[in-house]
Design a protein around this motif. Sequence first.
Motif, PDB file in Angstrom:
ATOM      1  N   GLU A  92     -14.052  15.328  -0.780  1.00 31.99           N
ATOM      2  CA  GLU A  92     -15.448  14.877  -0.676  1.00 31.99           C
ATOM      3  C   GLU A  92     -16.219  15.750   0.320  1.00 31.99           C
ATOM      4  N   ILE A  93     -15.575  16.094   1.416  1.00 35.89           N
ATOM      5  CA  ILE A  93     -16.249  16.932   2.415  1.00 35.89           C
ATOM      6  C   ILE A  93     -16.501  18.329   1.846  1.00 35.89           C
ATOM      7  N   LEU A  94     -15.533  18.885   1.128  1.00 30.76           N
ATOM      8  CA  LEU A  94     -15.737  20.220   0.550  1.00 30.76           C
ATOM      9  C   LEU A  94     -16.876  20.210  -0.473  1.00 30.76           C
ATOM     10  N   LYS A  95     -16.975  19.126  -1.255  1.00 34.84           N
ATOM     11  CA  LYS A  95     -18.083  19.024  -2.214  1.00 34.84           C
ATOM     12  C   LYS A  95     -19.419  18.996  -1.479  1.00 34.84           C
ATOM     13  N   ARG A  96     -19.448  18.241  -0.418  1.00 33.14           N
ATOM     14  CA  ARG A  96     -20.716  18.122   0.319  1.00 33.14           C
ATOM     15  C   ARG A  96     -21.042  19.405   1.082  1.00 33.14           C
ATOM     16  N   TRP A  97     -20.029  20.056   1.628  1.00 31.60           N
ATOM     17  CA  TRP A  97     -20.258  21.356   2.281  1.00 31.60           C
ATOM     18  C   TRP A  97     -20.854  22.337   1.274  1.00 31.60           C
ATOM     19  N   THR A  98     -20.300  22.337   0.050  1.00 29.67           N
ATOM     20  CA  THR A  98     -20.766  23.304  -0.948  1.00 29.67           C
ATOM     21  C   THR A  98     -22.220  23.033  -1.319  1.00 29.67           C
ATOM     22  N   ALA A  99     -22.542  21.771  -1.629  1.00 29.46           N
ATOM     23  CA  ALA A  99     -23.911  21.444  -2.041  1.00 29.46           C
ATOM     24  C   ALA A  99     -24.903  21.751  -0.918  1.00 29.46           C
ATOM     25  N   LEU A 100     -24.547  21.373   0.293  1.00 27.94           N
ATOM     26  CA  LEU A 100     -25.443  21.627   1.421  1.00 27.94           C
ATOM     27  C   LEU A 100     -25.507  23.126   1.721  1.00 27.94           C
ATOM     28  N   GLY A 101     -24.374  23.810   1.615  1.00 31.58           N
ATOM     29  CA  GLY A 101     -24.338  25.256   1.857  1.00 31.58           C
ATOM     30  C   GLY A 101     -25.276  26.001   0.920  1.00 31.58           C
ATOM     31  N   ALA A 102     -25.286  25.604  -0.356  1.00 34.92           N
ATOM     32  CA  ALA A 102     -26.152  26.266  -1.334  1.00 34.92           C
ATOM     33  C   ALA A 102     -27.622  26.062  -0.968  1.00 34.92           C
ATOM     34  N   ALA A 103     -27.946  24.857  -0.531  1.00 36.71           N
ATOM     35  CA  ALA A 103     -29.333  24.572  -0.148  1.00 36.71           C
ATOM     36  C   ALA A 103     -29.728  25.389   1.080  1.00 36.71           C
ATOM     37  N   LEU A 104     -28.847  25.440   2.054  1.00 39.43           N
ATOM     38  CA  LEU A 104     -29.143  26.185   3.277  1.00 39.43           C
ATOM     39  C   LEU A 104     -29.325  27.676   2.987  1.00 39.43           C
ATOM     40  N   ALA A 105     -28.450  28.224   2.115  1.00 37.35           N
ATOM     41  CA  ALA A 105     -28.521  29.661   1.821  1.00 37.35           C
ATOM     42  C   ALA A 105     -29.804  30.027   1.090  1.00 37.35           C
ATOM     43  N   SER A 106     -30.417  29.051   0.432  1.00 38.09           N
ATOM     44  CA  SER A 106     -31.680  29.352  -0.234  1.00 38.09           C
ATOM     45  C   SER A 106     -32.864  29.024   0.675  1.00 38.09           C
ATOM     46  N   GLY A 107     -32.591  28.659   1.904  1.00 38.44           N
ATOM     47  CA  GLY A 107     -33.647  28.496   2.895  1.00 38.44           C
ATOM     48  C   GLY A 107     -34.335  27.155   2.871  1.00 38.44           C
ATOM     49  N   GLN A 108     -33.774  26.184   2.158  1.00 33.96           N
ATOM     50  CA  GLN A 108     -34.424  24.879   2.079  1.00 33.96           C
ATOM     51  C   GLN A 108     -34.083  24.026   3.296  1.00 33.96           C
ATOM     52  N   SER A 109     -35.010  23.171   3.639  1.00 34.02           N
ATOM     53  CA  SER A 109     -34.686  22.139   4.620  1.00 34.02           C
ATOM     54  C   SER A 109     -33.795  21.121   3.934  1.00 34.02           C
ATOM     55  N   VAL A 110     -33.027  20.424   4.713  1.00 35.87           N
ATOM     56  CA  VAL A 110     -31.958  19.637   4.113  1.00 35.87           C
ATOM     57  C   VAL A 110     -31.924  18.197   4.585  1.00 35.87           C
ATOM     58  N   GLN A 111     -31.461  17.338   3.692  1.00 36.00           N
ATOM     59  CA  GLN A 111     -31.007  16.010   4.078  1.00 36.00           C
ATOM     60  C   GLN A 111     -29.492  16.147   4.191  1.00 36.00           C
ATOM     61  N   VAL A 112     -28.939  15.831   5.326  1.00 35.73           N
ATOM     62  CA  VAL A 112     -27.500  16.008   5.504  1.00 35.73           C
ATOM     63  C   VAL A 112     -26.761  14.876   4.791  1.00 35.73           C
ATOM     64  N   PRO A 113     -25.900  15.212   3.810  1.00 39.13           N
ATOM     65  CA  PRO A 113     -25.197  14.156   3.067  1.00 39.13           C
ATOM     66  C   PRO A 113     -24.049  13.574   3.884  1.00 39.13           C
ATOM     67  N   LEU A 114     -24.420  12.660   4.781  1.00 43.14           N
ATOM     68  CA  LEU A 114     -23.448  12.102   5.727  1.00 43.14           C
ATOM     69  C   LEU A 114     -22.283  11.445   5.008  1.00 43.14           C
ATOM     70  N   TYR A 115     -21.132  11.518   5.623  1.00 40.47           N
ATOM     71  CA  TYR A 115     -19.928  10.934   5.025  1.00 40.47           C
ATOM     72  C   TYR A 115     -19.083  10.332   6.146  1.00 40.47           C
ATOM     73  N   GLN A 116     -18.702   9.080   5.960  1.00 41.33           N
ATOM     74  CA  GLN A 116     -17.969   8.378   7.014  1.00 41.33           C
ATOM     75  C   GLN A 116     -16.456   8.405   6.833  1.00 41.33           C
ATOM     76  N   GLY A 117     -15.988   8.830   5.670  1.00 44.45           N
ATOM     77  CA  GLY A 117     -14.547   8.829   5.439  1.00 44.45           C
ATOM     78  C   GLY A 117     -14.075   7.509   4.876  1.00 44.45           C
ATOM     79  N   THR A 118     -12.857   7.514   4.353  1.00 40.94           N
ATOM     80  CA  THR A 118     -12.333   6.324   3.690  1.00 40.94           C
ATOM     81  C   THR A 118     -11.641   5.371   4.664  1.00 40.94           C
TER      82      THR A 118
END
Length: 446
Positions: A92-118
């Motif tokens: 789950e963390i790798l999925k969220r890192w990837t999605a957020l990473g893509a947004a950051l690399a394109s210069g967008q401001s971001v909503q951080v997809p917080l994750y609390q763990g299972t």
Amino acid sequence: MAGDQAHHPPPNRRAGVNRRSLLAGGLLVGTGAAAGVATDRMISGSTTNAATRADTEPFWGAHQSGVITDTQRHVVLASFDFTTTERADVTEILKRWTALGAALASGQSVQVPLYQGTGQPADAYAAATARATPSDSLDAWQLGPQRLTLTVGFGPGMFTKDGRDRFGIADKRPRQLVDLPRFPGEQIDETVSGGDLFLQACADDPQVAFHAVRSLARIAPDVVTLRWTQLGFSPANTGGTPRNLMGFKDGTANSNAHPPADLDSTVWAGAEGPDWMRGGTYLVYRRIRISLEHWDRLQVAQQERVIGRQKVSGAPLGSAHEFDAKDFNAKDTQGNMVIPADSHVRLAAPENNNGAVMVRRAFSYNNGTTPFTERWPPWRQALEYDAGLLFLAYQKDPRASFITVNQRLALNDALNQFTTHTATGIYAIPPGARGDGDWIGRTLFS
Ligand code: HEM
């Protein structure tokens, strides 16, 4: 906020999300404080950020970016340890890192997809911060992509930690991902070495690189915790090979600026290793302190004999131009090797190491001053710079490349009188994610 969400689904729209992260993501729509709403209006304006081709590096692709990418001005290295033992948390963390990473690399401001763990919150603080804001910290707002690249790696601890196969992937550890041996003369600080999950963030703006690390680290700070970070820099591109803190051009040969002709046989992992690594590579990181105070006292002619190249032009000793071939057989009138037997380039060159090739992508670092105990007794023990080189080398097999070369260097390199390896890491850099919905690490965990 609506525009921003279109690009970055908040956590409650993503698959596999658990109840506690729903609560965190729901803060804005539910109990949303006035300040939070105002921030989100501001963020939605920033998504019109004017990104140009020249300042954007591709995020998606067969290979991760940041390996052969032209060196940016700044790097932030960050390494993390997993506190979870749940495989579902890691994916789950790798999925969220990837999605957020893509947004950051394109210069967008971001909503951080917080994750609390299972699992249960690690402590009272983790429980109390479960309702943290996902809003962008805004420190890189409107700065643009600045050629941001994010390169993710897996350390040996991802596969086995304290003898335990935490995530059921121990048998997938590549043979190439060895534990590095100890090398003569090194003074490794374990607290700033290694780590389960590694991130190299490079950008032409220091705040953009740091913002990216900080945003990714915010996703699940109680599930994957920061182990160490290290900042580095590279000089403005003046059109030529950049100089390191020793004043020499660094990157003339075997570097991302002048990479080997065939990257498939030298850098990108192929059929010789596990399928999941195909298109990936292996990174060896060394933080190497340079005793600049002592180096600066050495006559330039002596410095050139240590490196094996001329200082100003970068030409091999005995030649006129930077890219002239090195003549390792040439002798002077007294019968001495023109490129000395203990010079750095002679000992490091592939032709003298069974063809060991690597793509070096070095940055300098400056961690201020520290009272050092020099390992060369005649030198003064005093307050000295903790500055030098962040050696980052990508290769298909560290056993054949970095380890082979460094074993020779550690024993015989004249440069050793001025350098000490103080931090280390080895990471499998998996292949890139191909596009929306794909994620870095999918080939390992699926
Ligand atoms: C503070 C430590 C180091 C400094 C200041 C340094 C500096 C340099 C310089 C100035 C050159 C010549 C210019 C060039 O070809 O880019 C060079 C070349 C090279 N270095 Fe280093 N280096 C360091 C550590 C290392 C280490 C630890 C390795 C690998 C184990 C390494 C591998 C190489 C290789 C492969 C070359 C290219 C040799 C050739 O083909 O000509 N260096 N380095």
